[in-house]
Design a protein around this motif. Structure first.
Motif, mmCIF file in Angstrom:
data_model
loop_
_atom_site.group_PDB
_atom_site.id
_atom_site.type_symbol
_atom_site.label_atom_id
_atom_site.label_comp_id
_atom_site.label_asym_id
_atom_site.label_seq_id
_atom_site.Cartn_x
_atom_site.Cartn_y
_atom_site.Cartn_z
ATOM 1 N N TYR B 142 0.815 -1.210 0.000
ATOM 2 C CA TYR B 142 0.000 0.000 0.000
ATOM 3 C C TYR B 142 0.854 1.270 0.000
ATOM 4 N N VAL B 143 1.838 1.326 -0.858
ATOM 5 C CA VAL B 143 2.590 2.570 -1.060
ATOM 6 C C VAL B 143 2.597 2.853 -2.559
ATOM 7 N N PRO B 144 2.867 4.121 -2.958
ATOM 8 C CA PRO B 144 2.890 4.426 -4.394
ATOM 9 C C PRO B 144 4.045 3.701 -5.089
ATOM 10 N N GLU B 145 3.871 3.457 -6.375
ATOM 11 C CA GLU B 145 4.901 2.755 -7.143
ATOM 12 C C GLU B 145 6.231 3.530 -7.115
ATOM 13 N N ALA B 146 6.152 4.874 -7.187
ATOM 14 C CA ALA B 146 7.379 5.685 -7.191
ATOM 15 C C ALA B 146 8.163 5.490 -5.894
ATOM 16 N N THR B 147 7.441 5.403 -4.782
ATOM 17 C CA THR B 147 8.098 5.184 -3.490
ATOM 18 C C THR B 147 8.818 3.841 -3.482
ATOM 19 N N MET B 148 8.118 2.805 -3.956
ATOM 20 C CA MET B 148 8.725 1.475 -3.943
ATOM 21 C C MET B 148 9.915 1.413 -4.902
ATOM 22 N N ALA B 149 9.773 2.077 -6.054
ATOM 23 C CA ALA B 149 10.884 2.089 -7.019
ATOM 24 C C ALA B 149 12.121 2.723 -6.380
ATOM 25 N N GLN B 150 11.911 3.807 -5.641
ATOM 26 C CA GLN B 150 13.030 4.461 -4.971
ATOM 27 C C GLN B 150 13.632 3.568 -3.896
ATOM 28 N N ARG B 151 12.768 2.842 -3.175
ATOM 29 C CA ARG B 151 13.259 1.967 -2.114
ATOM 30 C C ARG B 151 14.181 0.905 -2.711
ATOM 31 N N VAL B 152 13.750 0.378 -3.859
ATOM 32 C CA VAL B 152 14.557 -0.655 -4.517
ATOM 33 C C VAL B 152 15.867 -0.061 -5.024
ATOM 34 N N SER B 153 15.797 1.111 -5.663
ATOM 35 C CA SER B 153 17.042 1.601 -6.258
ATOM 36 C C SER B 153 18.007 2.113 -5.187
ATOM 37 N N ARG B 154 17.469 2.640 -4.078
ATOM 38 C CA ARG B 154 18.369 3.019 -2.975
ATOM 39 C C ARG B 154 19.077 1.808 -2.403
ATOM 40 N N ALA B 155 18.311 0.734 -2.247
ATOM 41 C CA ALA B 155 18.913 -0.491 -1.702
ATOM 42 C C ALA B 155 20.045 -0.958 -2.614
ATOM 43 N N LYS B 156 19.775 -0.879 -3.919
ATOM 44 C CA LYS B 156 20.793 -1.362 -4.855
ATOM 45 C C LYS B 156 22.006 -0.433 -4.886
ATOM 46 N N ARG B 157 21.750 0.868 -4.730
ATOM 47 C CA ARG B 157 22.888 1.791 -4.654
ATOM 48 C C ARG B 157 23.751 1.468 -3.444
ATOM 49 N N ALA B 158 23.087 1.094 -2.335
ATOM 50 C CA ALA B 158 23.843 0.775 -1.117
ATOM 51 C C ALA B 158 24.707 -0.470 -1.324
ATOM 52 N N LEU B 159 24.272 -1.322 -2.250
ATOM 53 C CA LEU B 159 25.019 -2.566 -2.478
ATOM 54 C C LEU B 159 26.132 -2.391 -3.508
ATOM 55 N N ARG B 160 26.108 -1.261 -4.209
ATOM 56 C CA ARG B 160 27.034 -1.077 -5.317
ATOM 57 C C ARG B 160 28.477 -1.204 -4.842
ATOM 58 N N GLY B 161 29.248 -1.919 -5.628
ATOM 59 C CA GLY B 161 30.662 -2.039 -5.306
ATOM 60 C C GLY B 161 30.968 -3.130 -4.286
#
Lengths: 138, 373
Positions: B142-161
């Protein structure tokens, strides 16, 4: 991943930390700065993956209740329209913790008011009741 | 939702391919972040086109389209370079890869990296391992798609490298799957079914008995879901559920999985929380009524559960209350209430304390005091 509702008020709530006039008496530039700040909060929370929704409410309100069988609904403006609590708007966030919800609310409360000074407005924080988890003990 | 067929498309089978294709891309040297994005695009493309044009080799199709997206992404980064058109020919079948179980485990360790927040771990796991689209995950929470998309891409940025060569933390993976399960039997996407599917994949990839314990716990809880709500949508407590609605096949599977998990334990490795909770659930599943459950054995399991925490009243009030209710069944009302009273001071336990008192008093035939509680 609990959700919290952050509430702003036209009136009611705790004694204001620093009383301020209603927004329609502010300098238009201050109003614009205030709204720009809130837009920025929305962008920031979308970026952090915590934003759910928000709405501002007009100050006009009516109370309505079921009037009984074959009777019209009963509508009133409320007993003390000038002194009662009046919600001005809400924002819902989806965060990792209660502490994070407080942090966001405090940040909103630092929004610029008249003369660009922080408003120190009280923000009410309410936890959204979650549906029962489908694992039950006992 | 999960595994459902729509328009002749077996979504479950399609989603099961996601972790396999992704693991292969990452193992072949692609960046996890970019590969996961490319595969998400390929998945959305597949959901759109496969009903009309099913591919001969679905896995090769997904891999080829994801690879093409990766190439496109690199090209658009090198903005000046002229785009070279690639024919959309059926790609050659992929050669055999690692066993699918290894892929799942590898990706679960990536997605459940201990540095990520639980919300990010769950979101990333559902996308990269579960093969759900961002929109579906957003709907489930129950959150907007944009919010979830950001959650996913932030998580992946944190994993980068980061490097993913060392084995990850299985306890975190189990917690993420548990959170996924508990997040939803009421949402628009059935996360309970999704969590069971992922837990099943995990048990194919590891011998860790707690993984099987968790799968058993989910199955045994899921089996009771049809009896969990009344017609008005209210939660029906366990002792009042119509047990004929429980899913017997699921219970049988849960018990079987639990037995294999318990058989794997030794004195040095006592059962963890999921096996213990599954054991309690199995004892309830086995009983024709709440009264006839093997309550002494349930107390014994709760003793083990309570012993897992240094300060159970604060850390695990649910376990203390579960034990209080079991004690009430075996030793009587007074003993049960005494146990429940341990929680009285704790903030988080307060509503549970009231609920347990109400339950115990009602059983003792004191509806007045029960209603007050």
């Amino acid at each position: 991943m609990p959700k919290y509702l952050l509430l702003k008020r036209y009136r009611g709530g705790p004694e204001p930390h620093r009383p301020f006039p209603p927004m329609d008496q502010w300098d238009p530039k201050d109003v614009e700065a205030h709204l720009a700040f809130l837009r920025h909060v929305t962008e920031m929370l979308t970026e952090t993956g915590e934003y759910v929704d928000e709405r501002a409410l007009t100050p006009a309100r009516s109370f309505v209740r079921y009037g009984g069988e074959d009777a019209a609904p009963v509508v009133t403006d409320g007993p003390h329209p000038e002194t009662s609590d009046l919600v001005a708007g809400w924002m819902m966030v989806d965060v990792d913790s209660y502490e994070r919800a407080l942090e966001i609310a405090a940040h909103i409360s630092s929004e610029p008011g008249p003369g660009g000074e922080p408003l120190h407005e009280w923000i009410e924080v309410r936890a959204v009741m979650e549906p029962g988890a489908p694992i039950e003990s006992a | 939702m999960s595994g459902a067929e729509s328009d002749g498309l077996d979504e479950g089978a399609l989603r099961a391919l996601v972790p396999r294709v992704l693991a292969r891309l990452v193992r072949s040297g692609e960046d996890f972040d970019a590969a996961e994005d490319a595969l998400q695009e390929a998945l959305i493309e597949a959901l759109r086109t496969w009903p009309e044009h099913p591919p001969r080799d679905p896995r090769a199709w997904l891999a080829a389209v994801a690879r093409r997206r990766l190439v496109d992404a690199r090209r658009s980064e090198a903005a000046r370079r002229r785009r070279e058109e690639q024919a959309l020919a059926e790609p050659a079948p992929e050669p055999g890869a690692e066993p699918p179980g290894d892929d799942t485990l590898f990706l679960l360790f990536c997605c459940c990296h201990p540095d990520l927040s639980p919300a990010s771990q769950v979101a990333l796991t559902l996308r990269a391992v579960g093969g759900l689209t961002t929109r579906e995950i957003a709907d489930a929470f129950y959150v907007p798609e944009a919010t979830m998309a950001q959650r996913v891409s932030r998580a992946k940025r944190a994993l980068r490298g980061r490097r993913f060569e060392r084995p990850g933390d299985l306890a975190v993976v189990l917690r993420v799957l548990y959170l996924t399960y508990t997040a939803g039997d009421t949402g628009r996407v059935d996360l309970t079914g999704e969590a069971i599917r992922l837990a099943r994949q995990l048990t194919l990839a590891t011998d860790e008995p707690e993984a099987r314990g968790l799968l058993a716990l989910m199955l045994l809880s899921h089996a009771r879901l049809p009896a969990r709500y009344d017609e008005a949508g209210r939660i029906v407590p366990l002792d009042r559920q119509d047990r004929s609605l429980w899913d017997e096949r699921e219970i049988a599977e849960g018990v079987r999985v639990l037995q294999s998990a318990l058989a794997a334990q030794t004195d040095e490795r006592p059962p963890g929380r999921y096996r213990i909770e599954a054991a309690v659930a199995a004892l309830h599943a086995d009983a024709p009524s709440a009264e006839e459950a093997d309550w002494p054995q349930i107390i014994a399991w709760y003793d083990e559960l309570v012993a897992l925490s240094a300060d159970p009243v604060r850390e695990d009030p649910a376990a203390v209350l579960g034990r209080a209710i079991a004690v009430g069944h075996v030793l009587g009302l007074e003993a049960g209430l005494r146990e429940a009273d341990r929680l009285r001071g704790g903030l988080g336990g307060r509503h549970r304390w009231h609920a347990a008192r109400g339950y115990l008093l009602e059983r003792a035939g004191d509806p007045g005091a029960a209603a007050e509680a």
